[in-house]
Structures are given as structure tokens and as C-alpha cells.
Design an enzyme around this catalytic site. Structure first.
Site, short mmCIF file in Angstrom:
data_model
loop_
_atom_site.label_atom_id
_atom_site.label_comp_id
_atom_site.label_asym_id
_atom_site.label_seq_id
_atom_site.Cartn_x
_atom_site.Cartn_y
_atom_site.Cartn_z
N ASP A 89 32.49 47.50 -32.49
CA ASP A 89 33.66 46.65 -32.56
C ASP A 89 33.75 45.62 -32.23
OD1 ASP A 89 36.04 47.78 -32.05
OD2 ASP A 89 37.13 48.87 -33.90
N SER A 90 34.54 45.14 -34.01
CA SER A 90 35.18 43.64 -33.18
C SER A 90 36.22 43.53 -33.03
CB SER A 90 34.64 42.73 -34.80
OG SER A 90 35.80 43.18 -35.80
N GLY A 91 37.72 44.97 -33.36
CA GLY A 91 39.01 44.60 -33.39
C GLY A 91 39.56 44.82 -34.76
N GLY A 92 38.40 43.69 -35.99
CA GLY A 92 39.42 42.95 -37.08
C GLY A 92 39.90 44.59 -37.53
N PHE A 93 38.79 45.84 -37.92
CA PHE A 93 39.67 46.98 -38.68
C PHE A 93 40.88 47.68 -37.61
CE2 PHE A 93 40.06 51.43 -39.40
CZ PHE A 93 39.62 51.70 -40.68
N ASP A 143 36.03 39.88 -39.20
CA ASP A 143 35.90 39.64 -40.63
C ASP A 143 37.57 40.51 -40.73
OD1 ASP A 143 35.18 42.48 -39.85
OD2 ASP A 143 34.90 43.13 -41.13
N GLN A 194 31.11 41.82 -46.62
CA GLN A 194 32.43 42.44 -47.36
C GLN A 194 32.72 42.02 -49.36
OE1 GLN A 194 35.01 44.12 -45.92
NE2 GLN A 194 34.75 43.76 -43.63
N GLY A 221 34.74 47.27 -45.18
CA GLY A 221 35.55 48.08 -46.16
C GLY A 221 35.10 48.90 -46.64
N ASP A 271 28.53 55.50 -37.96
CA ASP A 271 29.69 55.50 -37.33
C ASP A 271 30.78 56.70 -38.34
OD1 ASP A 271 30.93 53.26 -38.02
OD2 ASP A 271 32.63 53.97 -37.12
N CYS A 309 21.56 76.39 -33.66
CA CYS A 309 22.45 75.51 -33.19
C CYS A 309 22.10 75.82 -31.64
CB CYS A 309 23.45 75.00 -33.67
SG CYS A 309 24.57 73.58 -32.52
N CYS A 311 22.98 73.75 -29.15
CA CYS A 311 23.94 72.74 -28.81
C CYS A 311 24.58 73.52 -27.19
CB CYS A 311 25.50 72.15 -29.79
SG CYS A 311 26.44 73.84 -30.03
N CYS A 314 26.97 75.94 -28.89
CA CYS A 314 26.15 77.48 -29.80
C CYS A 314 25.35 78.45 -28.30
CB CYS A 314 25.46 76.94 -30.40
SG CYS A 314 26.44 76.51 -32.09
N HIS A 340 29.77 70.49 -30.18
CA HIS A 340 28.99 71.17 -31.55
C HIS A 340 29.07 70.47 -32.62
CE1 HIS A 340 27.29 73.72 -34.47
NE2 HIS A 340 28.55 73.46 -35.01
#
Lengths: 376, 376
Positions: A89-93, A143, A194, A221, A271, A309, A311, A314, A340
Site C-alpha cells: 500500500d502507499s502508506g496513505g491509509f 492518496d 476516492q 476509502g 485484501d 477443509c 488446510c 484441519c 485455517h
């Protein structure tokens, strides 16, 4: 470019190439904020649970251990030994949510580190420099992620600035990529749409950033306080203005239901910290809904979390044992539960891809969209 | 019975059979107090790091989740999915160190749980009942682990009581093993030698418990505050009175140097929390000595902890990354470091076994006994 293999309504089955391999979409990216998945999972574990893309956070890695150090170690792929695609990510958040905020100016943002209070300045060029040092395959634009609700006029001005920032991001990353010692010269920049839940602002902003012809676009956003219906409505409003041949990434989303409903509306990338965070609290996803391992009824239950499952958790461990580990505060509990949940999300995406390929996504959606949200 | 394959001086290379497989000795048992190795390791990890014997704690499992629950789940092997040999301690050490002690009587000890304060009574029969429910392969006798220093007369009377308790343990476990629904009817009882650092008491006690002809004997009550030399002297004093054809287990020991020096003095079995506990603090064992990952010099060091090490951590991850994980408080740091340290201990024992087989143990000892204790 997203190579479209199949569509069913707005749902898309695609393929996206990166310098570290091809991504089959729709895809859920697994969040390793500080270059590790919380709960004690390493890159070797990601290989075992079907992870396609690892997502790390620019802000966190910038403040610790530092992007220069990671660059000196050969970039994030080598540092964490993950050879598949990475998105940063950009770091913005984080700048707008975690850090003690000081000032937003046209140049960028001044703020204090949440670790040691050190003063940091980050703007489009700084974010691109850091992401270039990390050497991810997909760099996100810097952003402003505005709060919901925010006044219309503020959101409008913020979108305009985010557009100007995006043009600067593009120029900066092109320059960094052309340096002879670039960590990952094929690093792609994706733009971020945005506009809060104002459809006209979303559309206008999307049209502007689409003209920059970037290799991918995100809807940012959202999932910050609005209702699910507002989120779906916003996706529907903006989706038709997103380039058909570029991947679409809905940032920070979400529950299995959110993902299924957003795939239906044309989203390719997702994500969220939910599977790892909820896993650490004992909330476990199954094909029948969400179970809580803390429930006393699992005390003597030797069966796996979900018998369907495959995994690593499991295939080997039972609910009674996992519940004991939780109560005894053994770190193994977190590890088994996060394995899991992430496997479940990765498998969910694989099932969604098969369903679109076989033109039965709508059937899949009606079978699972509500079921997966049940508390069992 | 310990099948002796080779001897070099007092050092012994042997083989011991259990219902869950053969143990090659000398061996270091890996401590999983609450049915899991601290640091987030599961039974699947133990298989990958060369673990032969898992050791769990009777007292801890009795108070949480309860030995009845584990019995209902098919015993400890099935509960934690470990199919190799398991040794359980008797609970005595924890009763005398952790719990809020109430009263020692001829019958046993009354005390309060360290978890919820619940009143618990534990004597020889109770300890055997719990260990029978857990279904370990080797059950340890319920004894009093006396402090060092303690008055001679107190230690003498304590040893006499521990001998009487041992006879009761033997009868009790024989009865539990003969029950038709015994979890592990082949469970063996090992006696524990006490006597602090009084050689005459150690020898007298050893002679008494040897007459019970148990399948194994431990030296208990050491590594609790006496000097290393006092410990070695005590082992030398008592060792010649221990049956030659039975395994000898030095409880709670120790550093690599302690282990090498004790093998030289005829010890076959070891256990200690040191590799996992020190690993969690960043103290990592290498063939050149002990390194501290917190040292700034490893900031940009991409090499593994020990380039000669084949553990899952060293095969994949570098010091710079591990140090970052430690500073970022990522649980993965603990996992990677504990995996390395336990693998190192297991490998150390394997090297010791080879050295005895090839009659070069003394050479191995002079090469490594001091080196492994160095701070590097």
C-alpha cells in the site's frame, strides 16, 4: 493488463502478470503488515496455504526496520523469502489513521511516527521512493483516504488533490524504475479512486485517473464505516467507469459475503486483516458459517474446525485441542487458527474462480453469500 | 531395559523401546509443558526438527484442560497428534515450586492451583492416575524435589518418604495398567533419585530404589541452584550405583556443555526449557557458541543464524529478517528462533551418538564442551 478469461454478468475471471508470477483473479491478498503474517506464519507457510499475493504496509516497514535496510537486503521478496507477487500500500491509509497527524499540504503530509515520535514527511515522491526500495510488484498511489461521513466539498477538494498526487506518483515511479539499480524495475503503479459515498465524485474522479492509463485501479476509502449496501451501491456506480482491461481492487474488504457480492459487481482483487485478526480471536470461517472456538461445546470435540477443509490445521488438529491451546494462551493456537482462516479465504477465491469459469457463479453466490455469514 | 550398543568410558550409546517407538540415546526430550512447545510449534514441527521424545507436564495438564478430558480425547498422543514417545513428569516439581503449598503429609500434598486457586490433593496414587489418563509412555514417580541447600536431616527424611511413595507409585501404576480401558497399558514407571548434594544420601537412596527393579531411573533435584561442579560430582558419585541396563535421566539439564559433560558421566536422557526459553529471548545456539540476535551488528546480516545448520529456519531465513521480527514483536520471531534452538539440541544429541559409536566422543567433548558455552 488483466487478461479476461471468462465473465458471468459483471463477475470476471482473469489473469494478471507481475515480475514475480501470474495472479489468477478474483484473488484475496494475504496481509503481512510488517513482512510477516501475524500469528507466526512465515513465507513457507504462505506457500502451503495457497497464497497468491502477499501484501505489506509501506508505512510500517518505513518506520521499522526501514525501507533502506530492506533495499540493502535485496528488497522485500528476498528479505522475507517470498518469491511470489507482493503488493504494497502507499502508506496513505496509515498516515491518515495511525500516525499523530500534523499537517496536510499540497506537497504531502507531515506527521510523527507511532513508534518513536520521529517527525516524518510523506508525499507522492516519498511513498514511491519507499515502495521502490521495497521492490513490490504492485505499488499503490499515495492518496488521502477521507473519513465517511465527510462534507461533500471537502471530499471534492481532496479528490482533486489525490488526482494531482497520482500524476506525481506516476512520474516519480517511472523515474525510480529507470534507475540502473532499481530493486524491481517492473514495479507497477495502481491508481486509487476516492470520493466517499458521493457517486458523482466517485465517477468524476475515476474518469480523471483512468485517463492516466495505469495498469490497475483500486476503489479506496470504503469499508470505513458506511453500510454494506452503501458500499455495494458505490461499487456499482463507479465500476462501469473503470477500464475493462485493468484489474479492479477493492481495498480493505472484507467478509466472505462482502467478497462474493463485490465479485458479482466486477471486483478482481481484495485484501483484509479479517481472516487473520478474527482467527486470532477464535472466530473461524467454515463452509457452514462462522464458529467461535471459545464455545464450551467444543471442549471434547475431536473433529477438525471444518471436516471439508484441507488446510494444514484441519488435516491434523481437532477443535478440543485448539480450544485448549486458546485457553492455555499457547501461541500455537493463534498460528493454527490463522492458517485455517487464510486457507479458507484462499480456497473461497479458488471456488469463486472455478464457478465463474463454469458459468455457475450466480448459483455459488446464492448458495454461499448468506450462509458464510451465519454464526454457528 | 536400555540396550547398550556402544560405550566409551562412562558415555553410553543405547536404545530404549516404548509403546510409541524406539528412542536412540543419549537423547534430549523437547519440552511441551501444556501439550505444545512454546513459540507456536505443533507436533508437525517436532517431526521436522528431529524430536524423539516429547515431554509434557502432569501438573499443568491436570489443572488445564484436565487429564480426564485428555483421556476422553484418546490420550495425550491423539490429543496433540504426536505419535512418538511421550514422557510425563510426576507433577512433584511443580507442586513444590509453582503451587501455593499447603501441607506435605505421608499421604501426599495438599495445595492450591496456580490457575484458579482450587484445592488439589496429589500423592503417588493421584499422580499415577493422572499420568495413566494422559497415557504417556514413561511416567515419572511422584517425589519431593528438595531445595538446595536443605539440612541433611530434612533431606534424609524426605528421601525415605520418596522411597515409600515410589513403592506406592509402582503398585498404583501396575493397577492402572491392568485396567481393561487403560489408555497406554505399556506405560513404564521410572524412579527418581534424590538426596540433594549429599553423596551418601544419594547412594543410599539409589540403592533402595534400584531394588524395585523399575525400567528406568532419573537423577532429580539437581540444576536447582548448586554449582555445575557439585552437579557433576553428584552424578559421578551416584552413577556407579545405577543399574547398567537401565536408562539414566538427568532431570531439567541443561546447557550444551552440561549435557556433554553429563553424557561423559553416564547419563542417557535429558530435558530442559533452555532451548525454547532462551530462543524466545533471542539467545541462539550455534556450533561456535551462543549468539544474541538483539545485537545491532546483525541489522543487515542476510546470513542464517548458523550457516552449518540445516534447520527449517536456517535453510530459509536470514539474521536481518529475524532481528526485524524480534523488534517488531512478530510471533514469527519466536517460532523461528525456537525451531532453530530445538533443532540444534536434537542435532547435538545426534552428533554425540555418532561420536560414541565411532569411539571419538572424548575428542568431540574436548572440541565442543567449552566452545558451545562461548558468547559470540
Amino acid at each position: 493488463m488483466l487478461h479476461l478469461i471468462m465473465q458471468e454478468g459483471h463477475a470476471r475471471r482473469g489473469r494478471y502478470e507481475t515480475p514475480h508470477g501470474v495472479i489468477e483473479t478474483p484473488v484475496f491478498m494475504n496481509v503481512g503488515t510488517q513482512a510477516a503474517i501475524k500469528g507466526g506464519l512465515g513465507a513457507d507457510d504462505l506457500e502451503r496455504i495457497g497464497t497468491q499475493v502477499e501484501l505489506s504496509n509501506t508505512y510500517h516497514l518505513h518506520v521499522r526496520p526501514g525501507d533502506r535496510l530492506i533495499r540493502d537486503m535485496g528488497g522485500l521478496h528476498r528479505f522475507m523469502t517470498w518469491s511470489g507477487p507482493i503488493l504494497t500500500d502507499s502508506g496513505g491509509f496509515q498516515v491518515f489513521s495511525l500516525a499523530e497527524l500534523r499537517k496536510i499540504k499540497e506537497e504531502g503530509v507531515s506527521f510523527h511516527s507511532h513508534i518513536d515520535g520521529a517527525k516524518i514527511f510523506m508525499g507522492p515522491e516519498e511513498s514511491m521512493r519507499i515502495q521502490s526500495n521495497l521492490g513490490s510488484d504492485i505499488a499503490m498511489a499515495f492518496d488521502e483516504c477521507v473519513k465517511i461521513p465527510s462534507p461533500y466539498d471537502y471530499v471534492k477538494r481532496s479528490c482533486e488533490r489525490t488526482t494531482r498526487w497520482l500524476a506525481r506518483c506516476k512520474t516519480a515511479l517511472e523515474n525510480f524504475n529507470s534507475e540502473s539499480d532499481a530493486v524491481n524495475p517492473g514495479q507497477a503503479l495502481w491508481g486509487i479512486n476516492q470520493g466517499a459515498v458521493f457517486h458523482d465524485l466517485r465517477i468524476a474522479h475515476m474518469q480523471e485517473i483512468a485517463s492516466l492509463e495505469l495498469p490497475g485501479y483500486a476503489i479506496g476509502g470504503l469499508a470505513v464505516g458506511e453500510t454494506h449496501q452503501e458500499m455495494y451501491d458505490t461499487i456499482e456506480a463507479v465500476e462501469q467507469y473503470m477500464p475493462k482491461d485493468k484489474p479492479r481492487y477493492l481495498m480493505g474488504v472484507g467478509t466472505p459475503t462482502n467478497i462474493i457480492e463485490s465479485v458479482k459487481r466486477g471486483v478482481d482483487f481484495f485484501d483484509c486483516v479479517m481472516p487473520s485478526r478474527n482467527g486470532r480471536h477464535g472466530h473461524l470461517f467454515t463452509w457452514d458459517g462462522v464458529m467461535n472456538i471459545n464455545n464450551r461445546k467444543y471442549d471434547r470435540d475431536p473433529d477438525p474446525i471444518d471436516p471439508r477443509c484441507d488446510c494444514p490445521t484441519c488435516r491434523r488438529f481437532g477443535k478440543s485441542y485448539i480450544r485448549h491451546l486458546v485457553k492455555a494462551q499457547e501461541p500455537l493456537a493463534l498460528r493454527l487458527m490463522v492458517i485455517h482462516n487464510l486457507y479458507f479465504y484462499n480456497k473461497l477465491m479458488s471456488e469463486i474462480r472455478s464457478a465463474i469459469e463454469e458459468q455457475r457463479f450466480e448459483e455459488f453466490r446464492s448458495r454461499y453469500s448468506e450462509t458464510l455469514a451465519r454464526r454457528i
